[in-house]
Structures are given as structure tokens and as C-alpha cells.
Write an enzyme that holds these catalytic residues in place. Structure first.
Site, PDB file in Angstrom:
ATOM      1  N   GLU A  47       0.826  -1.210   0.000  1.00  0.00           N
ATOM      2  CA  GLU A  47       0.000   0.000   0.000  1.00  0.00           C
ATOM      3  C   GLU A  47       0.859   1.259   0.000  1.00  0.00           C
ATOM      4  OE1 GLU A  47      -3.091   0.510  -1.171  1.00  0.00           O
ATOM      5  OE2 GLU A  47      -3.713  -0.996   0.292  1.00  0.00           O
ATOM      6  N   SER A  81     -24.968   9.151 -15.748  1.00  0.00           N
ATOM      7  CA  SER A  81     -24.697   8.066 -14.804  1.00  0.00           C
ATOM      8  C   SER A  81     -25.978   7.713 -14.068  1.00  0.00           C
ATOM      9  CB  SER A  81     -23.635   8.513 -13.795  1.00  0.00           C
ATOM     10  OG  SER A  81     -23.659   7.666 -12.660  1.00  0.00           O
ATOM     11  N   GLY A 136     -16.252   5.989  -3.935  1.00  0.00           N
ATOM     12  CA  GLY A 136     -15.461   6.651  -2.902  1.00  0.00           C
ATOM     13  C   GLY A 136     -15.198   5.771  -1.693  1.00  0.00           C
ATOM     14  N   ALA A 137     -15.217   4.449  -1.886  1.00  0.00           N
ATOM     15  CA  ALA A 137     -15.025   3.515  -0.771  1.00  0.00           C
ATOM     16  C   ALA A 137     -13.620   2.930  -0.780  1.00  0.00           C
ATOM     17  CB  ALA A 137     -16.059   2.396  -0.854  1.00  0.00           C
ATOM     18  N   GLY A 138     -12.726   3.519  -1.571  1.00  0.00           N
ATOM     19  CA  GLY A 138     -11.376   2.975  -1.662  1.00  0.00           C
ATOM     20  C   GLY A 138     -11.335   1.708  -2.501  1.00  0.00           C
ATOM     21  N   LEU A 139     -12.399   1.433  -3.245  1.00  0.00           N
ATOM     22  CA  LEU A 139     -12.459   0.216  -4.065  1.00  0.00           C
ATOM     23  C   LEU A 139     -12.288   0.544  -5.548  1.00  0.00           C
ATOM     24  CD1 LEU A 139     -15.307  -1.610  -2.118  1.00  0.00           C
ATOM     25  CD2 LEU A 139     -12.825  -1.875  -1.883  1.00  0.00           C
ATOM     26  N   SER A 142     -13.360   4.962  -9.418  1.00  0.00           N
ATOM     27  CA  SER A 142     -12.869   5.951 -10.391  1.00  0.00           C
ATOM     28  C   SER A 142     -12.159   5.262 -11.555  1.00  0.00           C
ATOM     29  CB  SER A 142     -11.949   6.971  -9.717  1.00  0.00           C
ATOM     30  OG  SER A 142     -10.847   6.357  -9.110  1.00  0.00           O
ATOM     31  N   ASP A 192      -4.575   1.259  -9.703  1.00  0.00           N
ATOM     32  CA  ASP A 192      -5.994   0.986  -9.942  1.00  0.00           C
ATOM     33  C   ASP A 192      -6.285   0.717 -11.414  1.00  0.00           C
ATOM     34  OD1 ASP A 192      -6.013   1.652  -7.308  1.00  0.00           O
ATOM     35  OD2 ASP A 192      -7.167   3.512  -7.541  1.00  0.00           O
TER      36      ASP A 192
HETATM   37  P1  ADP Z   1     -12.826   5.417  -5.392  1.00  0.00           P
HETATM   38  O1  ADP Z   1     -12.069   5.307  -6.656  1.00  0.00           O
HETATM   39  O2  ADP Z   1     -12.136   4.791  -4.243  1.00  0.00           O
HETATM   40  O3  ADP Z   1     -14.227   4.919  -5.496  1.00  0.00           O
HETATM   41  P2  ADP Z   1     -12.448   8.193  -5.920  1.00  0.00           P
HETATM   42  O4  ADP Z   1     -12.644   9.413  -5.108  1.00  0.00           O
HETATM   43  O5  ADP Z   1     -11.119   7.951  -6.522  1.00  0.00           O
HETATM   44  O6  ADP Z   1     -12.927   6.975  -5.029  1.00  0.00           O
HETATM   45  O7  ADP Z   1     -13.474   8.208  -7.126  1.00  0.00           O
HETATM   46  C1  ADP Z   1     -14.838   8.425  -6.893  1.00  0.00           C
HETATM   47  C2  ADP Z   1     -15.367   9.382  -7.943  1.00  0.00           C
HETATM   48  O8  ADP Z   1     -15.414   8.733  -9.227  1.00  0.00           O
HETATM   49  C3  ADP Z   1     -16.778   9.800  -7.671  1.00  0.00           C
HETATM   50  O9  ADP Z   1     -16.830  10.897  -6.786  1.00  0.00           O
HETATM   51  C4  ADP Z   1     -17.261  10.172  -9.065  1.00  0.00           C
HETATM   52  O10 ADP Z   1     -16.809  11.456  -9.434  1.00  0.00           O
HETATM   53  C5  ADP Z   1     -16.546   9.160  -9.946  1.00  0.00           C
HETATM   54  N1  ADP Z   1     -17.371   7.968 -10.216  1.00  0.00           N
HETATM   55  C6  ADP Z   1     -17.047   6.695  -9.981  1.00  0.00           C
HETATM   56  N2  ADP Z   1     -18.019   5.841 -10.357  1.00  0.00           N
HETATM   57  C7  ADP Z   1     -19.017   6.596 -10.862  1.00  0.00           C
HETATM   58  C8  ADP Z   1     -20.306   6.330 -11.411  1.00  0.00           C
HETATM   59  N3  ADP Z   1     -20.771   5.080 -11.502  1.00  0.00           N
HETATM   60  N4  ADP Z   1     -21.052   7.369 -11.821  1.00  0.00           N
HETATM   61  C9  ADP Z   1     -20.585   8.637 -11.719  1.00  0.00           C
HETATM   62  N5  ADP Z   1     -19.389   8.949 -11.211  1.00  0.00           N
HETATM   63  C10 ADP Z   1     -18.601   7.969 -10.778  1.00  0.00           C
HETATM   64 MG    MG Z   2     -10.189   6.174  -7.071  1.00  0.00          MG
END
Ligand code: ADP
Ligand code: MG
Length: 401
Positions: A47, A81, A136-139, A142, A192
Site C-alpha cells: 500500500e 450516470s 469513494g469507498a477505496g475500491l 474511479s 488501480d
Molecule cells: P474510489 O475510486 O475509491 O471509489 P475516488 O474518489 O477515486 O474513489 O473516485 C470516486 C469518484 O469517481 C466519484 O466521486 C465520481 O466522481 C466518480 N465515479 C465513480 N463511479 C461513478 C459512477 N458510476 N457514476 C458517476 N461517477 C462515478
Molecule cells: Mg479512485
């Protein structure tokens, strides 16, 4: 009260196709040319090493983001989305560049701008996104989004030339990293995007970020009667971006002081720690050095099918991330402690930290008991109820419909 909510299910392929295609039809009144999907991920070990030139060992989740997409003959782009099905974003390819796109559009559209910038003949397109990857769960929702869009664009505008082999997928991954760094403005490393594009079913992906090379490491949890329980703490992580950038900057400073490009190039960690004076630089570097050793041991054990042996290294990784790297938070600490108390063989935070998710290695038969114990502990601490997923090493991104 005990949270008896079951595990968050992953959509199967027909469900993902149906949800993204239905959204496409509702938003644009026509059918998509196809549907592409890419997975979220958890990182088993390694990590905060990606931007330090070291190894990580993530694997793809069964939870995926689905993108229904159709090319256009002009430069217009429309994005929607399922998170906000009535809010169609509309603009041009130029609007998807650095300093212009923001919010989720940067993640969904940024790859289009970068690919065109790199000479891939991308034109306008319509896309509809539906996902069961927690956000936004760290999974890595994005990267799941970026890479699903990138695969789609490569196929409809570039004959799938990049998605067809690992070298091309490495290029797509690099383009998505650029989109996340330059367009979305998030200073993340390359883990990622690599796992979403370059892993294989039933394997974890050992990524050497010093040269972006990858090695497939067989990860058969089922054969060992084990599972990885993912605990999404749902802790708000407002600090995450700034703290991530500051960890990165501290490591770069320490590396410069030691005369190496990245901390993982240091050959004698003991001597290097002795040469650093700044308390924070020492602590951050110590995490990097000790985590490298843990990656080596875990890769060896996993490769040999000795999965039960990795528990102590998972625990030590968490301690190092919480103590030396200071990227944990009370919810993550409670999650790993409760999981261990309920019989997990090892547990650690996964991903960037400050909220997000933890993983626990558990006997399959104990997964529900560990889940209930963590939920009860969260309730006792007054935390919001966590969400649980069961992870297995799943397939990389690709066309699904
Ligand atoms: P993680 O990658 O851990 O989930 P991030 O903060 O890196 O957290 O990314 C989350 C962001 O990615 C969201 O705030 C949004 O902007 C975008 N995102 C991810 N999946 C979607 C989705 N299905 N629809 C719209 N936006 C998304
Ligand atoms: Mg991310």
C-alpha cells in the site's frame, strides 16, 4: 443493534448490460453500439508503494462499472450516470480537458480527451454509466469508470487495437492515469488502472510500478476454503486528497535527500533511515521499506498456495499504515480489530486510507460471523453502519455486450 444486512452483491453481466443500456435508451432515445465493463479492486498488500516505485498486489473485484456507449460523427459528448439519471452532461471533447472538466465528468470523459491528445482518433460519443462498485469507498470506482470508457473508445474509434493485448492495455492504463491526474486532479499512482485492465481471472496482479510491468499471481481463495471480506467503513474521507498528495510529497523529498528517484530504489534501508533527519520523512520511508518486505513474503506464500500464512503480514501492514504512514482512521482501526477478534486470520486497511475500506482474510464458514462482529463493533462505537462485500479474484475490463 446488530446489522444483519447481507453482502453487497455484484451484478452479473446481463444485469449490468440491462441497467446501462436501459439508461442509455432513456437518456438518448437510441440503442448503444455496445457495453463495456471494468472492475473495482482491492489491494492485498503493497500500500502506498505505487508512487514510490514499488510493488503492489491488487486483484479485480466481481463488482464492475458498466458503460453503454455509441460513437458520434461529430465532436459532441453526452454523459449520464445512474447516480443522477436525469442529469445528462453535454459538451465537446475539448470541454473534457485539464482545467475544464470537473466532478464525475472528469473521470468519465477525461480518458477521451487524453486518448485524443495521444493520437488515438477519438471523436464525439454518447455514454451511459451504471455501476455496482461502491463510490469513494477505496475500491477504485474511479478507475473502473475511466478504464471502461477507455476500452469502449478504443474499440469504437481504434478497432480495439489497444484493448487487444497487454502492451496496449498498459497504454490505456497510462492514459487513464493521466486523465485522473491531469483532468480529475487526483494525484493517484497507477495501481488501480493497471488492475482494472491487465489482471486475469483467478489471479492477483503483481505490479512493479518502477517499470509498469506485471506478473499474474494465482490466487485461489476458494481452494483454500478462505475468502476476503471487504469492509466499506463508509467513513467520510474529506481529507483524503490533500493527505495523499502530502504523503507523496514527503516521500519524494526523502528520496531526493537519499539521492534516488523513488524510495523503493534504496538498496540499504537501514542505512538510509539513519541518513534521514526529518521525523516524518523517516516514518514514511520506514513504511515504504517494511511494506516492500511484506509484499515479497506475501507473493511467495500466495504463489505457493500457502494463503493462510499471510495473515501476520496483513496485520503488520495495517500497523505500519496506521503508525508510520498515518493514513488510517478510527473506523478502519475498529474494522480490523473487530475482524481479528472474530477470527480473521489477518486484516488491514486497503487503498489510500482516511476512510474507505478494510480487508479481512477469513475462513469461508466464518465470513458471516466476522461481518456481524464488525457491524456490532461499529454500532457500539456510534459509527455509521458499514457495508460488506465478498471478494474473489475476478476478470479484467472488456466488452460484455
Ligand atoms: P474510489 O475510486 O475509491 O471509489 P475516488 O474518489 O477515486 O474513489 O473516485 C470516486 C469518484 O469517481 C466519484 O466521486 C465520481 O466522481 C466518480 N465515479 C465513480 N463511479 C461513478 C459512477 N458510476 N457514476 C458517476 N461517477 C462515478
Ligand atoms: Mg479512485
Amino acid at each position: 443493534m446488530l446489522n444483519r444486512s447481507s453482502f453487497l452483491p455484484a451484478w452479473d453481466t446481463p444485469e449490468g448490460i440491462r441497467r446501462s443500456s436501459d439508461l442509455f435508451v432513456a437518456a438518448y432515445g437510441s440503442r448503444p453500439a455496445g457495453v463495456w465493463a471494468a472492475p473495482g479492486r482491492v489491494n492485498l498488500i503493497g500500500e502506498h508503494l505505487d508512487y514510490n516505485g514499488g510493488f503492489s498486489l491488487p486483484f479485480a473485484l466481481p463488482h464492475r462499472t458498466f458503460v453503454a456507449l455509441a460513437p458520434r460523427a461529430d465532436e459532441q459528448v453526452r454523459l449520464v450516470s445512474d447516480l443522477a439519471p436525469d442529469a445528462v452532461w453535454s459538451g465537446t471533447l475539448d470541454d473534457l480537458g485539464p482545467g475544464r472538466a470537473s466532478g464525475w465528468v472528469a473521470y468519465a470523459g477525461g480518458p477521451a480527451w487524453v486518448l485524443r491528445d495521444e493520437g488515438v482518433p477519438v471523436r464525439g460519443f454518447d455514454a451511459a454509466v451504471a455501476s455496482c462498485v461502491p463510490l469513494g469507498a477505496g475500491l477504485s470506482s474511479s478507475a473502473a469508470l475511466e478504464t471502461a470508457v477507455a476500452l469502449a473508445l478504443d474499440e469504437v474509434f481504434n478497432q480495439g487495437a489497444l484493448g487487444a493485448d497487454d502492451a496496449g492495455r498498459a497504454r490505456l492504463a497510462a492514459a487513464c492515469v493521466r486523465a485522473e491526474n491531469e483532468v480529475a486532479g487526483a494525484a493517484t499512482g497507477g495501481m488501480d488502472q493497471a488492475v482494472a485492465l491487465r489482471s486475469t481471472l483467478g489471479h492477483a496482479l503483481l505490479i512493479d510500478s518502477s517499470d509498469a510491468s506485471v506478473t499474474q499471481v494465482p490466487l485461489d481463495l476458494e481452494a483454500a476454503d478462505l475468502t476476503i471480506l471487504v469492509i466499506d467503513t463508509r467513513a467520510p474521507h474529506a481529507l483524503a486528497d490533500g493527505q495523499y498528495a502530502s504523503r507523496r510529497a514527503t516521500c519524494e523529498r526523502a528520496a531526493a535527500r537519499l539521492g534516488v528517484r523513488t524510495l523503493c530504489q534504496v538498496e540499504d534501508p537501514e542505512a538510509a533511515l539513519g541518513r534521514l533527519e526529518d521525523r516524518l520523512e523517516i516514518a514514511r520511508a520506514r513504511h515504504v521499506f517494511t511494506e516492500q518486505g511484506r509484499v515479497r513474503r506475501v507473493v511467495e506464500a500466495v504463489s505457493a498456495g500457502r494463503l493462510r500464512e499471510i495473515g501476520p503480514d496483513l496485520d503488520a501492514s495495517h500497523a505500519s499504515l496506521a503508525g508510520d504512514y498515518e493514513v488510517s482512521c478510527p473506523e478502519l482501526d475498529v474494522a480490523v480489530e473487530a475482524a481479528r477478534r472474530a477470527g480473521a486470520l489477518g486484516a488491514r486497511m486497503t487503498g489510500g486510507g482516511f476512510g474507505g475500506s478494510a480487508i479481512a482474510l477469513v475462513e469461508r464458514a466464518k465470513a458471516s460471523a466476522v461481518r456481524d462482529a464488525v457491524a456490532a463493533s461499529f454500532a457500539a462505537h456510534g459509527f455509521a453502519a458499514p457495508e460488506f462485500l465478498v471478494a474473489s479474484a475476478s476478470a479484467p475490463g472488456g466488452r460484455v455486450g
